[in-house]
Design a protein around this motif. Structure first.
Motif, PDB file in Angstrom:
ATOM      1  N   THR A  64       0.913  -1.291  -0.227  1.00 37.54           N
ATOM      2  CA  THR A  64      -0.064   0.098  -0.006  1.00 37.54           C
ATOM      3  C   THR A  64       0.655   1.290  -0.072  1.00 37.54           C
ATOM      4  OG1 THR A  64      -1.820  -1.042   1.140  1.00 37.54           O
ATOM      5  CG2 THR A  64      -1.892   1.220   1.186  1.00 37.54           C
ATOM      6  N   ASP A  65       0.626   2.211  -0.824  1.00 40.72           N
ATOM      7  CA  ASP A  65       1.382   3.421  -1.065  1.00 40.72           C
ATOM      8  C   ASP A  65       0.458   4.797  -0.880  1.00 40.72           C
ATOM      9  OD1 ASP A  65       3.927   2.244  -1.553  1.00 40.72           O
ATOM     10  OD2 ASP A  65       3.362   1.819  -3.576  1.00 40.72           O
ATOM     11  N   VAL A  66       1.010   5.562  -0.325  1.00 40.72           N
ATOM     12  CA  VAL A  66       0.417   6.995  -0.393  1.00 40.72           C
ATOM     13  C   VAL A  66       1.458   7.674  -0.971  1.00 40.72           C
ATOM     14  CG1 VAL A  66      -0.640   8.903   0.851  1.00 40.72           C
ATOM     15  CG2 VAL A  66      -1.083   6.500   1.824  1.00 40.72           C
ATOM     16  N   ASN A  74       9.156  15.977  -7.665  1.00 39.94           N
ATOM     17  CA  ASN A  74       9.450  15.164  -6.199  1.00 39.94           C
ATOM     18  C   ASN A  74       8.264  14.553  -5.813  1.00 39.94           C
ATOM     19  OD1 ASN A  74      10.669  18.531  -5.140  1.00 39.94           O
ATOM     20  ND2 ASN A  74      11.686  16.656  -5.797  1.00 39.94           N
ATOM     21  N   GLU A  75       8.532  13.373  -4.892  1.00 42.07           N
ATOM     22  CA  GLU A  75       7.512  12.500  -4.358  1.00 42.07           C
ATOM     23  C   GLU A  75       7.913  12.405  -3.130  1.00 42.07           C
ATOM     24  OE1 GLU A  75       5.847   9.856  -8.315  1.00 42.07           O
ATOM     25  OE2 GLU A  75       6.747   9.043  -6.447  1.00 42.07           O
ATOM     26  N   LEU A  76       6.593  12.135  -2.199  1.00 42.79           N
ATOM     27  CA  LEU A  76       6.981  11.682  -0.851  1.00 42.79           C
ATOM     28  C   LEU A  76       6.001  10.375  -0.984  1.00 42.79           C
ATOM     29  CD1 LEU A  76       7.615  11.818   2.183  1.00 42.79           C
ATOM     30  CD2 LEU A  76       5.441  13.173   2.352  1.00 42.79           C
ATOM     31  N   VAL A  77       6.570   9.343  -0.443  1.00 38.04           N
ATOM     32  CA  VAL A  77       5.813   8.040  -0.518  1.00 38.04           C
ATOM     33  C   VAL A  77       5.821   7.451   0.904  1.00 38.04           C
ATOM     34  CG1 VAL A  77       5.827   5.836  -1.447  1.00 38.04           C
ATOM     35  CG2 VAL A  77       6.645   7.469  -2.862  1.00 38.04           C
ATOM     36  N   ILE A  78       4.477   7.246   1.376  1.00 34.63           N
ATOM     37  CA  ILE A  78       4.433   6.645   2.613  1.00 34.63           C
ATOM     38  C   ILE A  78       3.857   5.293   2.516  1.00 34.63           C
ATOM     39  CG2 ILE A  78       3.182   6.894   4.634  1.00 34.63           C
ATOM     40  CD1 ILE A  78       2.779   9.988   3.795  1.00 34.63           C
ATOM     41  N   ARG A  79       4.549   4.238   2.760  1.00 31.07           N
ATOM     42  CA  ARG A  79       4.615   2.903   2.219  1.00 31.07           C
ATOM     43  C   ARG A  79       4.368   1.718   3.294  1.00 31.07           C
ATOM     44  NH1 ARG A  79       8.626   1.343  -2.310  1.00 31.07           N
ATOM     45  NH2 ARG A  79       6.795   2.457  -3.433  1.00 31.07           N
ATOM     46  N   ALA A 107       7.850   1.964   5.303  1.00 30.93           N
ATOM     47  CA  ALA A 107       8.900   2.724   4.674  1.00 30.93           C
ATOM     48  C   ALA A 107       8.390   4.271   4.304  1.00 30.93           C
ATOM     49  CB  ALA A 107       9.464   2.117   3.614  1.00 30.93           C
ATOM     50  N   LEU A 108       9.411   5.104   4.506  1.00 32.13           N
ATOM     51  CA  LEU A 108       9.025   6.280   3.902  1.00 32.13           C
ATOM     52  C   LEU A 108      10.047   6.767   3.096  1.00 32.13           C
ATOM     53  CD1 LEU A 108       8.817   8.234   7.210  1.00 32.13           C
ATOM     54  CD2 LEU A 108       7.009   7.782   5.716  1.00 32.13           C
ATOM     55  N   GLN A 109       9.575   7.501   1.849  1.00 29.73           N
ATOM     56  CA  GLN A 109      10.608   7.791   0.679  1.00 29.73           C
ATOM     57  C   GLN A 109      10.566   9.080   0.404  1.00 29.73           C
ATOM     58  OE1 GLN A 109       9.944   4.964  -2.410  1.00 29.73           O
ATOM     59  NE2 GLN A 109      11.404   3.329  -1.313  1.00 29.73           N
ATOM     60  N   ALA A 110      11.366   9.679   0.042  1.00 27.82           N
ATOM     61  CA  ALA A 110      11.246  11.195  -0.586  1.00 27.82           C
ATOM     62  C   ALA A 110      12.065  11.072  -2.050  1.00 27.82           C
ATOM     63  CB  ALA A 110      11.910  12.200   0.405  1.00 27.82           C
ATOM     64  N   LYS A 111      11.497  11.296  -2.977  1.00 27.16           N
ATOM     65  CA  LYS A 111      12.042  11.235  -4.335  1.00 27.16           C
ATOM     66  C   LYS A 111      12.550  12.686  -4.782  1.00 27.16           C
ATOM     67  CE  LYS A 111      10.259   6.865  -5.609  1.00 27.16           C
ATOM     68  NZ  LYS A 111       9.295   5.993  -6.284  1.00 27.16           N
TER      69      LYS A 111
END
Ligand code: NDP
Length: 506
Positions: free
Chosen positions: A370-372, A391-396, A403-407
């Motif tokens: 599941t991704d936001v 840019n993307e912020l992904v809350i997974r 996981a948290l990701q910042a692209k």
């Protein structure tokens, strides 16, 4: 026969978080609690409720005096229930003694076919156990078929309300099938209980990733100025399951993906992502902010919907993927139930006008995740010949971890002026290798014991959620719209990807 779980008051006290305004007090730890699990012989009870109660017991979170009564009509004993629960429960070798203790503190009430007699009996048994108590609270958990909710609620009100403390009633989805049926159920419950006695369970609200949304948004200065239509192109909540129906088609086939996860779980995520800053972290302030947001959300229209159904993938090496949805024996041969759906929500307020909120969910896909995804707009006047990427912020959430990701766009190292997309990745399994994250049911049951309703759905939230989804659901059903077929193990219908592009989600 009084079942007393003796735990130090301090164990429970230390667990109170900032979001639990009604934290436990030393006085509360002397209060007696009875947890009555109605439907103790069923699937939900064995998969989720008993394991969650055990983990709470094991970790010292249950209040000092708690008793657990399982009720169902099947002729069973507590030993039978223990056997049924065994495949779904984790007990480490050193916990065996504690585990036996947990079960010795449980009781099973074998019902009859006569509800009046049964609920009188439940009350008698619970009252006996409360005899020497000055304050005693009761929790009734309805792990029952939805059709029995109204009559069960009436029986609880008639026969089983607490005489020396509070009564709480926990209800599982589905809360109706559309606005009308949900309203009917809400009205019925409202006539029997006050809103603070009703706990509508949405187990997604117990996931770490969902609980973290509030902190990420409102405890980080860097996000607040950009969390709006001026900076964000689109937001997607993407729920993917890499398995199919696997013989559990009954409930799903008459409900489909939109009712199963979108109208409830995924919309809850949208409201936490999009709501205005609440006045405080008080549960009602947060729920007020969510309701305000939902009120500004338009009902979905079919032009903004793609539905799909997975079919067998004969080329797959995985035998499970060679079974299509309609091949499952628990599904009707001519079923047009959607196992995949994408819808676009439109919110009419100053912050979000024009920003599509895409909700996408499917079974039988290529991945379990599941991704936001918060996708920012392109930079204005790109200095780098179009090399700057969004840019993307992904809350997974993957499996049971997060996981948290910042692209970001960054210069490629070396003697070059090229740019590339990099990912800053905060993987919980690496950051917290010893983390034993509690399950959603564990957290939410503890909330029920504590009496905090932050993570439970209020009736006005529910009513707004159905207002948003009911017209499209009725249209899909009345027009018998056929879902687009997609192969098991793929990413879903290409039409869904096209709909994303149309809505500026790249
Ligand atoms: P099951 O059919 O497995 O269990 C239902 C339970 O209710 C059984 O204990 C059954 O026992 C009892 N029951 C059945 N009919 C009646 C009746 N007429 N009167 C009183 N008791 C009855 O269902 P689930 O456990 O799967 O689901 C329970 C609820 O939880 C449902 O509302 C479901 O939608 C919801 N839910 C379930 C999830 C899951 O993972 N299973 C997930 C999310 C929600 P007995 O016949 O012995 O009385």
């Amino acid at each position: 026969s009084v079942l007393i779980l003796c735990f130090l008051a301090t164990a429970a006290l230390t667990e109170c978080s900032a979001f639990v305004p009604h934290s436990l007090s030393t006085r509360n730890n002397s209060v007696h609690h009875t947890f009555v699990l109605l439907g103790a012989s069923g699937d939900l009870a064995r998969r989720e409720i008993y394991p969650a109660l055990w983990y709470l017991y094991r970790d010292g979170h249950l209040l000092r005096k708690t008793e657990i009564f399982g009720y169902a009509r099947s002729a069973l004993t507590i030993a039978d229930i223990r056997d049924r629960v065994a495949p779904f429960i984790q007990v480490r070798p050193q916990e065996e003694k504690l585990y036996n203790e947990f079960w010795s503190l449980n009781r099973y009430i074998n019902g009859s076919r006569d509800a009046d007699t049964d609920y009188d009996r439940i009350d008698r048994i619970v009252s006996e156990s409360e005899e020497n108590e000055t304050e005693a609270n009761r929790i009734f958990y309805l792990a029952l078929p939805p059709a029995t909710f109204p009559s069960t609620a009436s029986q609880i009100k008639r026969a089983c309300m607490a005489k020396k403390g509070s009564t709480k009633v926990v209800v599982e989805k589905p809360f109706g099938r559309d606005s009308e049926s949900s309203e009917e159920l809400s009205e019925h419950l409202k006539a029997l209980f006050t809103e603070d006695q009703i706990y509508r369970m949405d187990h997604f609200l117990g996931y770490e990733m969902v609980q973290n949304l509030l902190s990420l948004r409102f405890a980080n200065r860097m996000f607040s100025p950009s969390w709006n239509k001026d900076n964000i192109a689109a937001i997607e909540v993407d729920f993917k399951e890499n398995f199919g129906i696997e013989g559990r088609g009954g409930y799903f086939d008459s409900n489909g993906m939109i009712r199963d996860v979108m109208q409830n779980h995924l919309l809850q995520i949208v409201s936490l992502v999009a709501m205005e800053k609440p006045v405080s972290v008080d549960p009602d302030d947060i729920r007020d902010a969510k309701v305000e947001l939902l009120k500004k959300t338009r009902p979905i229209v079919l032009d903004d919907v793609v539905i799909g159904q997975y079919v067998a993938n004969p080329e797959s090496a995985d035998p499970r993927e060679r079974i299509g949805y309609r091949d499952d024996p628990t599904v009707k041969n001519d079923s047009i139930t959607a196992t995949f759906a994408l819808t676009v929500l439109k919110i009419d307020n100053e912050r979000w006008t024009g920003v599509p909120f895409i909700i996408r969910a499917g079974k039988g896909l290529n991945i379990n995740r599941t991704d936001v995804i918060i996708q920012y707009k392109n930079v204005d006047h790109d200095l780098f010949d179009g090399q700057s990427q969004r840019n993307e912020l992904v809350i997974r959430r993957v499996g049971k971890t997060e996981a948290l990701q910042a692209k970001l766009t960054s210069k490629t190292p070396g003697i070059t002026s090229d740019l590339e997309r990099i990912t800053i990745d905060f993987d919980y399994t690496k950051a917290y290798p010893d983390l034993q994250n509690p399950g959603a049911y564990e957290r939410l049951l503890l909330d029920v014991f504590r009496g905090t309703q932050l993570n439970f759905v209020r009736s006005d939230e529910l009513s707004e959620a159905w207002r948003i989804f009911t017209p499209a659901l009725h249209e899909i059903e009345n027009r018998k719209i056929r879902p687009i077929e997609y192969k098991f193990g793929t990413t879903g219908p290409v039409e869904a990807d096209e709909m994303e592009k149309k809505n500026d989600f790249l």
